[in-house]
Design a protein around this motif. Structure first.
Motif, PDB file in Angstrom:
ATOM      1  N   ILE A 122       7.201  -7.513 -16.752  1.00 48.73           N
ATOM      2  CA  ILE A 122       7.630  -7.869 -15.395  1.00 48.73           C
ATOM      3  C   ILE A 122       7.945  -6.611 -14.596  1.00 48.73           C
ATOM      4  O   ILE A 122       7.553  -6.490 -13.426  1.00 48.73           O
ATOM      5  CB  ILE A 122       8.844  -8.822 -15.446  1.00 48.73           C
ATOM      6  N   GLU A 123       8.635  -5.665 -15.229  1.00 46.73           N
ATOM      7  CA  GLU A 123       8.948  -4.402 -14.557  1.00 46.73           C
ATOM      8  C   GLU A 123       7.672  -3.671 -14.150  1.00 46.73           C
ATOM      9  O   GLU A 123       7.575  -3.148 -13.031  1.00 46.73           O
ATOM     10  CB  GLU A 123       9.785  -3.500 -15.467  1.00 46.73           C
ATOM     11  N   ILE A 124       6.704  -3.625 -15.047  1.00 45.49           N
ATOM     12  CA  ILE A 124       5.433  -2.952 -14.753  1.00 45.49           C
ATOM     13  C   ILE A 124       4.730  -3.655 -13.602  1.00 45.49           C
ATOM     14  O   ILE A 124       4.198  -3.006 -12.682  1.00 45.49           O
ATOM     15  CB  ILE A 124       4.532  -2.899 -16.010  1.00 45.49           C
ATOM     16  N   GLU A 125       4.733  -4.975 -13.625  1.00 50.53           N
ATOM     17  CA  GLU A 125       4.096  -5.742 -12.563  1.00 50.53           C
ATOM     18  C   GLU A 125       4.778  -5.477 -11.223  1.00 50.53           C
ATOM     19  O   GLU A 125       4.109  -5.322 -10.192  1.00 50.53           O
ATOM     20  CB  GLU A 125       4.164  -7.234 -12.900  1.00 50.53           C
ATOM     21  N   GLU A 126       6.100  -5.382 -11.203  1.00 46.24           N
ATOM     22  CA  GLU A 126       6.835  -5.079  -9.972  1.00 46.24           C
ATOM     23  C   GLU A 126       6.489  -3.682  -9.465  1.00 46.24           C
ATOM     24  O   GLU A 126       6.322  -3.476  -8.253  1.00 46.24           O
ATOM     25  CB  GLU A 126       8.340  -5.203 -10.216  1.00 46.24           C
ATOM     26  N   ILE A 127       6.374  -2.718 -10.366  1.00 47.64           N
ATOM     27  CA  ILE A 127       6.011  -1.350  -9.977  1.00 47.64           C
ATOM     28  C   ILE A 127       4.608  -1.334  -9.387  1.00 47.64           C
ATOM     29  O   ILE A 127       4.359  -0.700  -8.344  1.00 47.64           O
ATOM     30  CB  ILE A 127       6.131  -0.382 -11.171  1.00 47.64           C
ATOM     31  N   VAL A 128       3.686  -2.030 -10.039  1.00 45.28           N
ATOM     32  CA  VAL A 128       2.312  -2.089  -9.538  1.00 45.28           C
ATOM     33  C   VAL A 128       2.291  -2.737  -8.154  1.00 45.28           C
ATOM     34  O   VAL A 128       1.598  -2.255  -7.247  1.00 45.28           O
ATOM     35  CB  VAL A 128       1.396  -2.866 -10.526  1.00 45.28           C
ATOM     36  N   ASN A 129       3.058  -3.794  -7.974  1.00 47.56           N
ATOM     37  CA  ASN A 129       3.104  -4.453  -6.647  1.00 47.56           C
ATOM     38  C   ASN A 129       3.671  -3.514  -5.588  1.00 47.56           C
ATOM     39  O   ASN A 129       3.176  -3.482  -4.453  1.00 47.56           O
ATOM     40  CB  ASN A 129       3.948  -5.739  -6.725  1.00 47.56           C
ATOM     41  N   LYS A 130       4.689  -2.734  -5.930  1.00 50.90           N
ATOM     42  CA  LYS A 130       5.263  -1.765  -4.978  1.00 50.90           C
ATOM     43  C   LYS A 130       4.218  -0.706  -4.615  1.00 50.90           C
ATOM     44  O   LYS A 130       4.098  -0.328  -3.445  1.00 50.90           O
ATOM     45  CB  LYS A 130       6.513  -1.112  -5.560  1.00 50.90           C
ATOM     46  N   ILE A 131       3.521  -0.211  -5.629  1.00 51.05           N
ATOM     47  CA  ILE A 131       2.492   0.813  -5.375  1.00 51.05           C
ATOM     48  C   ILE A 131       1.393   0.225  -4.488  1.00 51.05           C
ATOM     49  O   ILE A 131       0.954   0.879  -3.530  1.00 51.05           O
ATOM     50  CB  ILE A 131       1.906   1.335  -6.695  1.00 51.05           C
ATOM     51  N   GLU A 132       0.972  -0.994  -4.774  1.00 49.00           N
ATOM     52  CA  GLU A 132      -0.071  -1.632  -3.949  1.00 49.00           C
ATOM     53  C   GLU A 132       0.406  -1.840  -2.516  1.00 49.00           C
ATOM     54  O   GLU A 132      -0.369  -1.665  -1.580  1.00 49.00           O
ATOM     55  CB  GLU A 132      -0.493  -2.968  -4.572  1.00 49.00           C
ATOM     56  N   SER A 133       1.685  -2.212  -2.358  1.00 42.89           N
ATOM     57  CA  SER A 133       2.180  -2.432  -0.998  1.00 42.89           C
ATOM     58  C   SER A 133       2.292  -1.112  -0.240  1.00 42.89           C
ATOM     59  O   SER A 133       2.094  -1.065   0.981  1.00 42.89           O
ATOM     60  CB  SER A 133       3.543  -3.144  -1.034  1.00 42.89           C
ATOM     61  N   ILE A 134       2.606  -0.009  -0.944  1.00 41.05           N
ATOM     62  CA  ILE A 134       2.676   1.308  -0.302  1.00 41.05           C
ATOM     63  C   ILE A 134       1.280   1.769   0.102  1.00 41.05           C
ATOM     64  O   ILE A 134       1.091   2.320   1.197  1.00 41.05           O
ATOM     65  CB  ILE A 134       3.338   2.334  -1.235  1.00 41.05           C
ATOM     66  N   LEU A 135       0.315   1.545  -0.775  1.00 43.17           N
ATOM     67  CA  LEU A 135      -1.048   1.998  -0.507  1.00 43.17           C
ATOM     68  C   LEU A 135      -1.745   1.093   0.515  1.00 43.17           C
ATOM     69  O   LEU A 135      -2.757   1.478   1.078  1.00 43.17           O
ATOM     70  CB  LEU A 135      -1.853   2.052  -1.788  1.00 43.17           C
ATOM     71  N   GLY A 136      -1.217  -0.077   0.724  1.00 42.12           N
ATOM     72  CA  GLY A 136      -1.723  -0.975   1.744  1.00 42.12           C
ATOM     73  C   GLY A 136      -2.825  -1.807   1.263  1.00 42.12           C
ATOM     74  O   GLY A 136      -3.758  -2.268   1.613  1.00 42.12           O
TER      75      GLY A 136
END
Length: 75
Positions: free
Chosen positions: A61-75
């Motif tokens: 879950i933590e990894i998935e949240e990090i990936v989602n944050k990175i995706e939202s930053i990258l747009g």
């Protein structure tokens, strides 16, 4: 005299059977104790496995949240 010999043979065989019975009874008790110990060990290992599975799920879950944050930053 034959009766005494037969009685002695019977007595020896009964003694042998009793001795074997006591030996097997002792072995059986040791095996029961071993089974109890192994069941307890197994239960502890199962609990540890459950704990590790839960920790692994939290990490996923933590990894998935990090990936989602990175995706939202990258747009």
């Amino acid at each position: 005299m034959d009766n005494q010999t037969t009685l002695n043979k019977l007595s020896e065989k009964v003694s042998t059977i009793l001795q074997e019975y006591h030996t097997l009874k002792g072995e059986n008790e040791m095996m029961r104790n071993e089974i109890v110990t192994l069941k307890a060990d197994c239960e502890l290992k199962n609990q540890e496995i459950e704990k590790l599975i839960e920790e692994n799920a939290k990490k996923d879950i933590e990894i998935e949240e990090i990936v989602n944050k990175i995706e939202s930053i990258l747009g």
